[in-house]
Design an enzyme around this catalytic site. Structure first.
Site, PDB file in Angstrom:
ATOM      1  N   TRP A 326      43.486  37.537  38.307  1.00  0.00           N
ATOM      2  CA  TRP A 326      42.999  38.470  39.033  1.00  0.00           C
ATOM      3  C   TRP A 326      43.269  38.643  40.978  1.00  0.00           C
ATOM      4  O   TRP A 326      43.090  39.446  40.551  1.00  0.00           O
ATOM      5  CB  TRP A 326      41.229  37.786  39.369  1.00  0.00           C
ATOM      6  N   HIS A 327      43.469  37.303  41.722  1.00  0.00           N
ATOM      7  CA  HIS A 327      44.039  37.540  42.324  1.00  0.00           C
ATOM      8  C   HIS A 327      45.406  38.278  42.615  1.00  0.00           C
ATOM      9  O   HIS A 327      45.487  38.709  43.946  1.00  0.00           O
ATOM     10  CB  HIS A 327      44.239  36.029  43.451  1.00  0.00           C
ATOM     11  N   GLY A 328      46.378  38.062  41.928  1.00  0.00           N
ATOM     12  CA  GLY A 328      47.671  39.387  42.321  1.00  0.00           C
ATOM     13  C   GLY A 328      48.346  39.511  41.524  1.00  0.00           C
ATOM     14  O   GLY A 328      48.328  37.333  40.462  1.00  0.00           O
ATOM     15  N   PHE A 480      44.250  42.465  46.749  1.00  0.00           N
ATOM     16  CA  PHE A 480      43.790  42.022  45.621  1.00  0.00           C
ATOM     17  C   PHE A 480      43.331  43.384  44.581  1.00  0.00           C
ATOM     18  O   PHE A 480      42.769  42.802  43.849  1.00  0.00           O
ATOM     19  CB  PHE A 480      43.011  40.490  45.122  1.00  0.00           C
TER      20      PHE A 480
END
Length: 480
Positions: A326-328, A480
């Site tokens: 999800w963060h990247g 993000f």
């Protein structure tokens, strides 16, 4: 539009004045103002991406009404599937398309099929897409679960989706908390206003005075890590741990403070995570709106801890790996999530992962016990190591960075001045650790003139530092 910019200051003053002094007669008029202000706020980056927010709003608004209006379980599932497919599809295309294509090409090349990448697209990542898609999905899922009655007020729903203080970097709000506040009458409270301004000021201090200052050192150390010894690399990792915390929690503080100015309460997103005594407690204090989102909408539906240890561990790894992704769109984030899963497993197996759920370290004392101090330092040490994967450009550079941390045994004095920022932040966090909203009784006993003077001085320092950085550095979590 950035919180740490003069444009936002003017924007906030204008919207605040219109909200309370011009459109204060009817809730609907205030909500229309909030919606328009939110679209202006978001469109300041790129007005073209407003179409994505509007489309996401329309889909989940009508899907929510249709789910509530039917009794057929099969039709409810189809409608929920439409919402999930649309929102996840937006994320998959704009955020992960090139990542999956590149990974597939690399896999083929690694097994002997030499293939050129002709599929990658020049895709711009819309700011905040990971946040508002999760927010609208939670609304539809809650309607599907009969935990929420959908609203027919489209303006209010659209204002909930795009509420500008938390639109681009959270907290990821649940409709059960935010939507009723938008639908209901708001009244201005002087005490809430003062508390909101304090949170805004504290958030700006974290961002401008600490995070942005440390960012210069962090960027240089991680970019040139081959040239430094282990001591500097350790400093770089610690500095990044503090930088990302001040950057992200600073944004959340400002978002919560701005919302208070409009009579709306947002959930807390950080509760002094670096004073955690194990990794489980760290995740109950770090990015709370995301970790609870994954708990409620992924971990529990997968079975949670109800189907035996092995499946529970599987579920733990799934949510940590998905959280990393999800963060990247980079394997470094996936590995970062996997590392946290591995760090979480020992306490989960031993049943100690829920040991610290309501209390805080040194709850009834100014100083921790030796046991608590050891637990906090060990947890911080492990979290700092994991941050190296998060910050590095590739897995190779992350592994090399960590290797040099333990094999290059020199400690030159270069960059040691950043320790003042680290020490100041941790000292203030320790004092404030009982209430992340800074709502302390002792402030009421402080002489108002002295307190006001101190706050004015801090404001002037923050404004001066913002003026030095004319580019107004973006918040890390915008990517993000």
């Amino acid at each position: 539009m950035l919180f740490n910019s003069f444009e936002f200051l003017v924007f906030l003053i204008v919207v605040f004045g219109l909200y309370w002094f011009v459109f204060n007669k009817k809730i609907r008029h205030q909500n229309i103002l909030l919606l328009l202000a939110s679209y202006i706020f978001y469109g300041w980056w790129d007005y073209r991406f407003l179409s994505l927010i509007i489309l996401s709003t329309l889909v989940d608004y009508f899907v929510g009404l249709q789910i509530h209006g039917t009794t057929k379980a099969s039709r409810k599932k189809v409608l929920l599937g439409i919402s999930m497919a649309f929102n996840i599809g937006l994320l998959a295309f704009f955020k992960y398309f090139n990542f999956f294509v590149d990974s597939w090409i690399q896999l083929l090349n690694s097994v002997g099929y030499q293939t050129q990448n002709t599929w990658s697209l020049n895709i711009i990542l819309p700011v905040g897409i990971s946040f508002y898609t999760f927010q609208t999905m939670s609304y539809t899922i809650d309607v599907y679960r009969n935990k929420l009655v959908p609203t027919k007020d489209f303006i209010s729903f659209a204002a909930f989706v795009s509420f500008f203080p938390q639109l681009v970097a959270g907290p990821i709000e649940r409709a059960s908390n935010l939507l009723p506040q938008i639908l209901g009458k708001r009244t201005f409270s002087y005490e809430n206003g003062i508390q909101g301004l304090r949170l805004i000021l504290w958030g700006l201090v974290k961002k401008v005075v600490i995070a942005d200052v440390l960012a210069l050192k962090v960027d240089d150390i991680f970019l040139n890590y081959h040239d430094f010894g282990g001591g500097v690399l350790w400093l770089g990792a610690v500095y990044f741990a503090i930088q990302i915390y001040c950057d992200f929690s600073g944004y959340s503080d400002i978002a919560i403070g701005v919302s208070k100015l409009f009579g709306i309460e947002l959930m807390s997103n950080f509760k002094f995570p670096y004073f955690s005594r194990n990794v489980g407690e760290f995740w109950r204090r770090w990015h709370i709106s995301l970790s609870t989102w994954f708990r409620d909408y992924l971990y529990i539906p997968l079975g949670g801890s109800r189907k035996g240890k092995l499946k529970s561990l599987r579920n733990v790894f799934i949510i940590f790996l998905v959280s990393g992704l999800w963060h990247g769109a980079n394997w470094t984030f996936v590995v970062w999530g996997g590392v946290h899963a591995l760090l979480f497993v020992p306490s989960y197996i031993s049943g100690r992962n829920r040991t610290y759920t309501s209390d805080i370290v040194a709850e009834n004392s100014w100083f921790p016990t030796l046991k608590e101090l050891g637990q906090v330092l060990l947890t911080f040490f492990l979290v700092v190591l994991a941050w190296v994967f998060f910050r590095s450009a590739s897995l190779t550079s992350a592994l090399e960075y960590i290797s040099f941390m333990f094999t290059k045994f020199d400690f030159p004095l270069i960059y040691k001045n950043g320790l003042y920022s680290v020490g100041s932040l941790l000292f203030l966090d320790w004092i404030f650790r009982k209430d992340e909203r800074l709502n302390f009784p002792f402030l009421k006993s402080v002489n108002k003139k002295i307190l006001g003077l101190v706050e004015v001085i801090v404001i002037l320092v923050v404004v001066y530092l913002i003026s030095l950085n004319t580019s107004s550095s973006q918040f890390i979590y915008f990517q993000f």
